[in-house]
Design a protein around this motif. Structure first.
Motif, PDB file in Angstrom:
ATOM      1  N   SER A  34      18.787  40.764   4.038  1.00 35.10           N
ATOM      2  CA  SER A  34      18.313  39.902   2.958  1.00 35.10           C
ATOM      3  C   SER A  34      17.445  38.747   3.468  1.00 35.10           C
ATOM      4  N   ILE A  35      17.754  38.262   4.655  1.00 39.46           N
ATOM      5  CA  ILE A  35      17.029  37.091   5.174  1.00 39.46           C
ATOM      6  C   ILE A  35      15.537  37.391   5.352  1.00 39.46           C
ATOM      7  N   PRO A  36      15.138  38.359   6.184  1.00 40.90           N
ATOM      8  CA  PRO A  36      13.695  38.616   6.326  1.00 40.90           C
ATOM      9  C   PRO A  36      13.076  39.217   5.063  1.00 40.90           C
ATOM     10  N   SER A  37      13.864  39.965   4.305  1.00 42.36           N
ATOM     11  CA  SER A  37      13.330  40.581   3.078  1.00 42.36           C
ATOM     12  C   SER A  37      12.897  39.515   2.080  1.00 42.36           C
ATOM     13  N   ASN A  38      13.704  38.489   1.905  1.00 39.02           N
ATOM     14  CA  ASN A  38      13.355  37.435   0.953  1.00 39.02           C
ATOM     15  C   ASN A  38      12.270  36.513   1.485  1.00 39.02           C
ATOM     16  N   ILE A  39      12.188  36.357   2.795  1.00 41.67           N
ATOM     17  CA  ILE A  39      11.058  35.616   3.373  1.00 41.67           C
ATOM     18  C   ILE A  39       9.765  36.348   3.009  1.00 41.67           C
ATOM     19  N   ALA A  40       9.763  37.658   3.199  1.00 42.28           N
ATOM     20  CA  ALA A  40       8.580  38.463   2.886  1.00 42.28           C
ATOM     21  C   ALA A  40       8.259  38.428   1.398  1.00 42.28           C
ATOM     22  N   GLU A  41       9.273  38.583   0.563  1.00 37.39           N
ATOM     23  CA  GLU A  41       9.022  38.583  -0.878  1.00 37.39           C
ATOM     24  C   GLU A  41       8.476  37.234  -1.347  1.00 37.39           C
ATOM     25  N   TYR A  72       3.281  37.375   6.250  1.00 33.62           N
ATOM     26  CA  TYR A  72       4.653  36.945   6.526  1.00 33.62           C
ATOM     27  C   TYR A  72       5.101  37.425   7.918  1.00 33.62           C
ATOM     28  N   ARG A  73       4.523  38.515   8.412  1.00 32.51           N
ATOM     29  CA  ARG A  73       4.889  39.024   9.736  1.00 32.51           C
ATOM     30  C   ARG A  73       4.482  38.070  10.852  1.00 32.51           C
ATOM     31  N   ARG A  84       6.669  27.000  -5.714  1.00 33.28           N
ATOM     32  CA  ARG A  84       8.016  26.976  -6.300  1.00 33.28           C
ATOM     33  C   ARG A  84       8.689  28.348  -6.193  1.00 33.28           C
ATOM     34  N   GLU A  85       7.932  29.399  -6.525  1.00 33.19           N
ATOM     35  CA  GLU A  85       8.476  30.752  -6.401  1.00 33.19           C
ATOM     36  C   GLU A  85       8.759  31.084  -4.933  1.00 33.19           C
ATOM     37  N   HIS A  86       7.828  30.703  -4.078  1.00 30.27           N
ATOM     38  CA  HIS A  86       7.994  30.958  -2.650  1.00 30.27           C
ATOM     39  C   HIS A  86       9.274  30.291  -2.144  1.00 30.27           C
ATOM     40  N   SER A  87       9.469  29.027  -2.474  1.00 35.61           N
ATOM     41  CA  SER A  87      10.661  28.325  -1.993  1.00 35.61           C
ATOM     42  C   SER A  87      11.942  28.906  -2.592  1.00 35.61           C
ATOM     43  N   HIS A  88      11.870  29.449  -3.823  1.00 41.32           N
ATOM     44  CA  HIS A  88      13.036  30.088  -4.432  1.00 41.32           C
ATOM     45  C   HIS A  88      13.549  31.220  -3.541  1.00 41.32           C
ATOM     46  N   PHE A  89      12.647  32.058  -3.037  1.00 35.42           N
ATOM     47  CA  PHE A  89      13.055  33.170  -2.186  1.00 35.42           C
ATOM     48  C   PHE A  89      13.516  32.703  -0.809  1.00 35.42           C
ATOM     49  N   LEU A  90      12.951  31.598  -0.334  1.00 32.14           N
ATOM     50  CA  LEU A  90      13.422  31.032   0.929  1.00 32.14           C
ATOM     51  C   LEU A  90      14.839  30.494   0.775  1.00 32.14           C
ATOM     52  N   PHE A  91      15.143  29.932  -0.402  1.00 32.27           N
ATOM     53  CA  PHE A  91      16.512  29.480  -0.665  1.00 32.27           C
ATOM     54  C   PHE A  91      17.482  30.653  -0.680  1.00 32.27           C
ATOM     55  N   ILE A  92      17.053  31.796  -1.188  1.00 31.99           N
ATOM     56  CA  ILE A  92      17.904  32.986  -1.160  1.00 31.99           C
ATOM     57  C   ILE A  92      18.154  33.396   0.292  1.00 31.99           C
ATOM     58  N   SER A  93      17.113  33.368   1.122  1.00 30.82           N
ATOM     59  CA  SER A  93      17.266  33.668   2.545  1.00 30.82           C
ATOM     60  C   SER A  93      18.240  32.705   3.203  1.00 30.82           C
ATOM     61  N   LEU A  94      18.112  31.438   2.866  1.00 26.72           N
ATOM     62  CA  LEU A  94      18.990  30.413   3.419  1.00 26.72           C
ATOM     63  C   LEU A  94      20.448  30.674   3.013  1.00 26.72           C
ATOM     64  N   TRP A 121      10.398  34.760  10.207  1.00 31.33           N
ATOM     65  CA  TRP A 121      10.560  36.169   9.820  1.00 31.33           C
ATOM     66  C   TRP A 121      10.850  37.016  11.063  1.00 31.33           C
ATOM     67  N   GLN A 122      10.106  36.774  12.135  1.00 25.92           N
ATOM     68  CA  GLN A 122      10.288  37.537  13.373  1.00 25.92           C
ATOM     69  C   GLN A 122      11.702  37.360  13.931  1.00 25.92           C
ATOM     70  N   LYS A 123      12.170  36.117  13.953  1.00 22.13           N
ATOM     71  CA  LYS A 123      13.513  35.844  14.471  1.00 22.13           C
ATOM     72  C   LYS A 123      14.591  36.428  13.547  1.00 22.13           C
ATOM     73  N   SER A 124      14.339  36.400  12.247  1.00 17.49           N
ATOM     74  CA  SER A 124      15.324  36.969  11.327  1.00 17.49           C
ATOM     75  C   SER A 124      15.379  38.493  11.453  1.00 17.49           C
ATOM     76  N   MET A 125      14.282  39.114  11.845  1.00 14.89           N
ATOM     77  CA  MET A 125      14.278  40.553  12.109  1.00 14.89           C
ATOM     78  C   MET A 125      15.119  40.867  13.348  1.00 14.89           C
ATOM     79  N   ILE A 126      15.009  40.040  14.360  1.00 14.34           N
ATOM     80  CA  ILE A 126      15.838  40.201  15.563  1.00 14.34           C
ATOM     81  C   ILE A 126      17.304  40.028  15.194  1.00 14.34           C
ATOM     82  N   LEU A 127      17.589  39.021  14.376  1.00 12.02           N
ATOM     83  CA  LEU A 127      18.959  38.776  13.918  1.00 12.02           C
ATOM     84  C   LEU A 127      19.513  39.996  13.192  1.00 12.02           C
ATOM     85  N   ALA A 128      18.750  40.572  12.295  1.00 14.73           N
ATOM     86  CA  ALA A 128      19.207  41.752  11.549  1.00 14.73           C
ATOM     87  C   ALA A 128      19.494  42.919  12.503  1.00 14.73           C
ATOM     88  N   ARG A 129      18.617  43.119  13.478  1.00 15.83           N
ATOM     89  CA  ARG A 129      18.848  44.203  14.452  1.00 15.83           C
ATOM     90  C   ARG A 129      20.126  43.963  15.249  1.00 15.83           C
TER      91      ARG A 129
END
Length: 123
Positions: free
Chosen positions: A45-52, A4-5, A60-70, A10-18
């Motif tokens: 939450s955004i990069p964390s859920n991308i990673a999870e 995921y790294r 389906r599970e993967h997209s569920h966590f991406l929806f949480i990030s969204l 994920w990289q851009k969402s890490m910059i956003l969080a910082r």
């Protein structure tokens, strides 16, 4: 396949969080448990859920966590609009972070679409 790294989203969402952590240090003290706390949780939450989601077994599970990030990205956008309206964020910083969040949001939407509509040529 990578991790995921390796994902640009994920990289851009890490910059956003910082950036969110940086700007919220300048918010009024009485917002520490209000907008500051909410914005920091959303941004993390955004990069964390991308990673999870990346570690999940099914698309389906993967997209569920991406929806949480969204959803967290959308929530963060609302909180940024409020922060700007209250005068907690200057216009230049506000626009920079809104643009970055918008980019992350679009990348998440695209990734969700690709997971839900796989290209049969790549199977």
């Amino acid at each position: 396949m990578g991790t995921y790294r390796d994902l640009t989203v994920w990289q851009k969402s890490m910059i956003l969080a910082r950036r969110i952590y940086e700007i919220t240090t300048r918010f009024p003290e009485d917002e520490r448990f209000g907008l500051v706390s909410q914005m920091r949780r959303c941004s993390v939450s955004i990069p964390s859920n991308i990673a999870e989601g990346y570690g999940r077994e099914t698309e389906r599970e993967h997209s569920h966590f991406l929806f949480i990030s969204l959803g967290s990205s959308n929530e963060l956008e609302t909180q940024l609009i409020l922060s700007n309206g209250f005068g907690f964020v200057d216009e230049g910083c506000y626009q920079e972070i809104m643009d970055l969040n918008s980019e992350v949001n679009k990348m998440l939407s695209s990734l969700i679409y690709k997971l839900r509509h796989p290209d049969p040529k790549n199977s």
